[in-house]
Design a protein around this motif. Structure first.
Motif, PDB file in Angstrom:
ATOM      1  N   GLU A  36       0.720  -1.069  -0.036  1.00 19.74           N
ATOM      2  CA  GLU A  36       0.046   0.037   0.024  1.00 19.74           C
ATOM      3  C   GLU A  36       0.829   1.174   0.035  1.00 19.74           C
ATOM      4  O   GLU A  36       2.126   1.158   0.584  1.00 19.74           O
ATOM      5  N   GLY A  37       0.385   2.490  -0.478  1.00 18.53           N
ATOM      6  CA  GLY A  37       0.991   3.592  -0.468  1.00 18.53           C
ATOM      7  C   GLY A  37       0.269   4.522  -0.049  1.00 18.53           C
ATOM      8  O   GLY A  37      -0.619   4.177   0.911  1.00 18.53           O
ATOM      9  N   GLY A  38       0.504   5.750  -0.265  1.00 14.00           N
ATOM     10  CA  GLY A  38      -0.304   6.750   0.435  1.00 14.00           C
ATOM     11  C   GLY A  38      -1.816   6.889   0.538  1.00 14.00           C
ATOM     12  O   GLY A  38      -2.437   6.573   1.557  1.00 14.00           O
ATOM     13  N   TYR A  41      -3.872   1.255  -2.507  1.00 10.10           N
ATOM     14  CA  TYR A  41      -3.687  -0.155  -2.145  1.00 10.10           C
ATOM     15  C   TYR A  41      -3.485  -0.803  -3.555  1.00 10.10           C
ATOM     16  O   TYR A  41      -3.798  -0.767  -4.539  1.00 10.10           O
ATOM     17  N   VAL A  42      -2.505  -1.934  -3.361  1.00 10.65           N
ATOM     18  CA  VAL A  42      -2.004  -2.684  -4.621  1.00 10.65           C
ATOM     19  C   VAL A  42      -2.420  -4.178  -4.293  1.00 10.65           C
ATOM     20  O   VAL A  42      -1.881  -4.763  -3.199  1.00 10.65           O
ATOM     21  N   TYR A  43      -3.046  -4.685  -5.189  1.00  5.03           N
ATOM     22  CA  TYR A  43      -3.642  -6.050  -4.966  1.00  5.03           C
ATOM     23  C   TYR A  43      -3.036  -7.075  -5.897  1.00  5.03           C
ATOM     24  O   TYR A  43      -2.853  -6.767  -7.047  1.00  5.03           O
ATOM     25  N   TYR A  76      -1.945 -10.654 -12.263  1.00  2.54           N
ATOM     26  CA  TYR A  76      -1.637  -8.975 -12.522  1.00  2.54           C
ATOM     27  C   TYR A  76      -1.474  -8.248 -11.209  1.00  2.54           C
ATOM     28  O   TYR A  76      -1.963  -9.015 -10.154  1.00  2.54           O
ATOM     29  N   ALA A  77      -0.886  -7.115 -10.941  1.00  3.80           N
ATOM     30  CA  ALA A  77      -1.137  -6.168 -10.042  1.00  3.80           C
ATOM     31  C   ALA A  77      -2.072  -5.160 -10.320  1.00  3.80           C
ATOM     32  O   ALA A  77      -2.008  -4.505 -11.461  1.00  3.80           O
ATOM     33  N   MET A  78      -3.067  -4.900  -9.465  1.00  2.00           N
ATOM     34  CA  MET A  78      -3.959  -3.914  -9.428  1.00  2.00           C
ATOM     35  C   MET A  78      -3.932  -2.732  -8.501  1.00  2.00           C
ATOM     36  O   MET A  78      -4.082  -3.170  -7.287  1.00  2.00           O
ATOM     37  N   LYS A  79      -3.867  -1.770  -8.748  1.00  2.00           N
ATOM     38  CA  LYS A  79      -3.551  -0.679  -7.862  1.00  2.00           C
ATOM     39  C   LYS A  79      -4.940   0.402  -7.812  1.00  2.00           C
ATOM     40  O   LYS A  79      -5.361   0.552  -8.842  1.00  2.00           O
ATOM     41  N   LYS A  80      -5.334   0.103  -6.589  1.00  5.70           N
ATOM     42  CA  LYS A  80      -6.588   0.967  -6.290  1.00  5.70           C
ATOM     43  C   LYS A  80      -6.125   2.348  -5.744  1.00  5.70           C
ATOM     44  O   LYS A  80      -5.738   2.221  -4.655  1.00  5.70           O
ATOM     45  N   PHE A 134      -1.341  -3.500 -13.915  1.00  3.77           N
ATOM     46  CA  PHE A 134       0.122  -3.514 -14.232  1.00  3.77           C
ATOM     47  C   PHE A 134       0.882  -5.027 -14.098  1.00  3.77           C
ATOM     48  O   PHE A 134      -0.110  -6.011 -13.596  1.00  3.77           O
ATOM     49  N   PRO A 135       1.700  -5.432 -14.803  1.00  2.00           N
ATOM     50  CA  PRO A 135       2.210  -6.857 -14.569  1.00  2.00           C
ATOM     51  C   PRO A 135       2.544  -6.871 -13.373  1.00  2.00           C
ATOM     52  O   PRO A 135       2.908  -5.882 -12.756  1.00  2.00           O
ATOM     53  N   VAL A 136       2.700  -8.206 -12.898  1.00  2.00           N
ATOM     54  CA  VAL A 136       2.984  -8.223 -11.359  1.00  2.00           C
ATOM     55  C   VAL A 136       4.245  -8.812 -11.236  1.00  2.00           C
ATOM     56  O   VAL A 136       4.762  -9.671 -12.068  1.00  2.00           O
ATOM     57  N   HIS A 137       4.963  -8.351 -10.327  1.00  2.00           N
ATOM     58  CA  HIS A 137       6.644  -9.051  -9.999  1.00  2.00           C
ATOM     59  C   HIS A 137       6.619  -9.289  -8.397  1.00  2.00           C
ATOM     60  O   HIS A 137       6.690  -8.268  -7.561  1.00  2.00           O
ATOM     61  N   LEU A 138       6.427 -10.544  -8.109  1.00  7.15           N
ATOM     62  CA  LEU A 138       6.310 -11.125  -6.943  1.00  7.15           C
ATOM     63  C   LEU A 138       7.521 -11.148  -5.830  1.00  7.15           C
ATOM     64  O   LEU A 138       7.076 -11.518  -4.731  1.00  7.15           O
ATOM     65  N   MET A 207       9.220   1.733 -11.577  1.00  9.46           N
ATOM     66  CA  MET A 207       7.750   2.159 -11.463  1.00  9.46           C
ATOM     67  C   MET A 207       7.349   3.273 -11.079  1.00  9.46           C
ATOM     68  O   MET A 207       8.217   4.062 -10.584  1.00  9.46           O
ATOM     69  N   ASP A 208       5.993   3.536 -10.771  1.00 12.62           N
ATOM     70  CA  ASP A 208       5.318   4.815 -10.052  1.00 12.62           C
ATOM     71  C   ASP A 208       5.700   6.123 -10.871  1.00 12.62           C
ATOM     72  O   ASP A 208       6.770   6.760 -10.504  1.00 12.62           O
ATOM     73  N   PHE A 209       4.737   6.416 -11.918  1.00 18.32           N
ATOM     74  CA  PHE A 209       4.953   7.505 -12.634  1.00 18.32           C
ATOM     75  C   PHE A 209       4.289   8.603 -12.118  1.00 18.32           C
ATOM     76  O   PHE A 209       3.865   9.487 -12.812  1.00 18.32           O
TER      77      PHE A 209
HETATM   78  N1  LIG Z   1       3.355  -4.437 -10.252  1.00 15.42           N
HETATM   79  C1  LIG Z   1       3.724  -4.763  -8.787  1.00 15.42           C
HETATM   80  N2  LIG Z   1       4.093  -6.136  -8.575  1.00 15.42           N
HETATM   81  C2  LIG Z   1       4.093  -6.477  -7.410  1.00 15.42           C
HETATM   82  N3  LIG Z   1       3.979  -5.437  -6.261  1.00 15.42           N
HETATM   83  C3  LIG Z   1       3.810  -4.316  -6.729  1.00 15.42           C
HETATM   84  C4  LIG Z   1       3.524  -3.792  -8.061  1.00 15.42           C
HETATM   85  N4  LIG Z   1       3.234  -2.459  -7.818  1.00 15.42           N
HETATM   86  C5  LIG Z   1       3.103  -2.191  -6.632  1.00 15.42           C
HETATM   87  N5  LIG Z   1       3.612  -3.197  -5.870  1.00 15.42           N
HETATM   88  C6  LIG Z   1       3.616  -3.195  -4.189  1.00 15.42           C
HETATM   89  O1  LIG Z   1       2.515  -2.055  -3.807  1.00 15.42           O
HETATM   90  C7  LIG Z   1       3.523  -1.237  -3.012  1.00 15.42           C
HETATM   91  C8  LIG Z   1       2.755   0.346  -3.278  1.00 15.42           C
HETATM   92  O2  LIG Z   1       2.863   0.486  -4.746  1.00 15.42           O
HETATM   93  P1  LIG Z   1       3.274   1.993  -5.312  1.00 15.42           P
HETATM   94  O3  LIG Z   1       4.563   2.541  -4.876  1.00 15.42           O
HETATM   95  O4  LIG Z   1       3.008   2.072  -6.637  1.00 15.42           O
HETATM   96  O5  LIG Z   1       2.046   2.831  -4.389  1.00 15.42           O
HETATM   97  P2  LIG Z   1       2.327   4.383  -4.013  1.00 15.42           P
HETATM   98  O6  LIG Z   1       1.015   4.878  -3.467  1.00 15.42           O
HETATM   99  O7  LIG Z   1       2.703   5.059  -5.377  1.00 15.42           O
HETATM  100  O8  LIG Z   1       3.387   4.299  -3.175  1.00 15.42           O
HETATM  101  P3  LIG Z   1       4.126   5.567  -2.402  1.00 15.42           P
HETATM  102  O9  LIG Z   1       3.259   6.558  -2.308  1.00 15.42           O
HETATM  103  O10 LIG Z   1       4.771   5.004  -1.140  1.00 15.42           O
HETATM  104  O11 LIG Z   1       5.257   5.622  -3.584  1.00 15.42           O
HETATM  105  C9  LIG Z   1       4.954  -1.333  -3.553  1.00 15.42           C
HETATM  106  O12 LIG Z   1       5.680  -0.990  -2.678  1.00 15.42           O
HETATM  107  C10 LIG Z   1       5.153  -2.681  -3.777  1.00 15.42           C
HETATM  108  O13 LIG Z   1       5.246  -3.471  -2.809  1.00 15.42           O
END
Ligand SMILES: Nc1ncnc2c1ncn2[C@@H]1O[C@H](COP(=O)(O)OP(=O)(O)OP(=O)(O)O)[C@@H](O)[C@H]1O
Length: 345
Positions: A36-38, A41-43, A76-80, A134-138, A207-209
């Motif tokens: 999770e980030g700010g 949530y990433v699933y 895949y990885a899904m960021k919500k 996104f593609p997932v990287h475990l 990642m994270d653009f």
């Molecule tokens: N494609 C992916 N495959 C596997 N894990 C991922 C992937 N994308 C994100 N994650 C996991 O989710 C976390 C949060 O993702 P991300 O950095 O994109 O969120 P964010 O909200 O931008 O976070 P921050 O604000 O801390 O930079 C990552 O630190 C990583 O552990």
């Protein structure tokens, strides 16, 4: 759940399975949370395809241009992203727009996205959620790997350090080479996904653009300088932030070399698991800004045998406080390739 669609649509499948999410025409089952980030949530998700026999021509396969981005097992990885106001909505839209400009094996591709509007707040305006696929990287991020290695007192080999770094350079070269050049603005170990490979150096993907923007800015007044510093304080992680983003002159030409500073800090962190300026402050604390502006670098005790002095000199070269004389990504690549041929078997 009542939904109003803003062009594209993602929709919880509340009836079938509860945990399913639709992104446009494709359905995904949530397997577990990855991070999770700010406000995100990433699933880990798995695509649900009703007719498995024709999997190569349906679902996401129909949508994604580069078939190498499709996973063999449909995961895949899904960021919500939770969006509470118009400013956050604009930021996500910008992240989606900017991500679609890049196409490189060391930059995480955005496969699909959707933004939905959900239940009106009391004031009558809509809240939104964005879904990014996104593609997932475990194997986790470079930061996760470093933390796990630190606890076992392990270090990357010199060869792996250089190969991981070389891949980050390749990704950044792609961004810096666009017209106009783009800066990532948040290069750090937490934004690098690492995949371990048998008999090969790990695969590194930037990642994270969410902070990536056109790199070049002409600052011509005190208020423009302060505006840039304020933007940087929200978008560029402090231990990796270039000096000109902490203390910007009123007459300055900012360019993509802000990323080279962060890249230098990241090379240090690949070796020693921490940003050089966090290390310089140590337990005693002190001002991160001052340590950065003075390019105050200390070298920790590393692995035995230690990393070659040439790697330390390489970091110091990137951590040049004056941006105008800091190297560009092409200079860095020439140098890292020389180091690779010298130190990799
Ligand atoms: N494609 C992916 N495959 C596997 N894990 C991922 C992937 N994308 C994100 N994650 C996991 O989710 C976390 C949060 O993702 P991300 O950095 O994109 O969120 P964010 O909200 O931008 O976070 P921050 O604000 O801390 O930079 C990552 O630190 C990583 O552990």
């Amino acid at each position: 759940m009542g939904c109003s669609f803003s062009g594209l649509n993602a929709l919880y499948d509340a009836v079938n399975g509860g945990g399913d999410v639709w992104i446009n025409d494709n359905r995904f089952r949530i397997v577990r949370q990855l991070g999770e980030g700010g406000f995100a949530y990433v699933y880990l998700v798995k695509e649900v395809i009703s007719d498995a026999s024709s999997a190569s021509s349906v679902g996401l396969a129909k949508k994604v241009k580069d078939p190498s981005h499709l996973s063999d097992d449909g995961t895949y990885a899904m960021k919500k992203v939770l969006i509470q106001n118009n400013e956050q909505l604009e930021l996500v839209r910008e992240e989606i727009r900017v991500s679609s400009l890049f196409s490189h094996p060391n930059l995480l591709p955005l496969l699909d996205h959707a933004i939905i509007a959900i239940k009106p707040t009391q004031e009558g305006s809509w809240n939104h959620e964005a879904y990014l696929l996104f593609p997932v990287h475990l194997d986790g991020t470079l930061l996760d790997n470093s933390n796990a290695m630190k606890s076992k007192k392990e270090f990357f080999s010199t060869s792996d350090v250089l190969q991981i770094f070389r891949q980050l350079c390749a990704g950044l070269k792609h961004m810096h080479g666009l017209v106009p050049p783009y800066a990532h603005n948040d290069v750090k170990p937490g934004n690098v996904l690492l995949t371990r490979r048998k008999g090969q150096a790990p695969l590194a993907i930037l990642m994270d653009f969410g902070s990536a923007r056109p790199a070049r800015k002409q600052i011509r007044s005190r208020s423009e300088a302060l505006q840039l510093q304020e933007w940087a304080s929200e978008h560029c992680s402090a231990p990796f932030r270039a000096p000109e983003l902490w203390d910007c002159p009123s007459d300055a030409d900012i360019d993509e070399r802000t990323d080279i500073w962060s890249l230098g800090c990241t090379l240090y962190a690949i070796m020693y698991g921490v940003s050089p300026f966090e290390y310089a402050l140590g337990e005693s604390g002190g001002s991160l800004q001052l340590a950065i502006i003075n390019a105050q670098i200390k070298w920790p005790a590393g692995p035995k045998p230690p990393y070659p002095e040439a790697l330390h000199q390489f970091v110091t070269w990137m951590l040049q406080p004056q941006a105008a004389v800091r190297p560009q990504i092409d200079d860095i690549i020439i140098h890292v390739d020389k180091l690779i041929s010298k130190f990799s078997q």
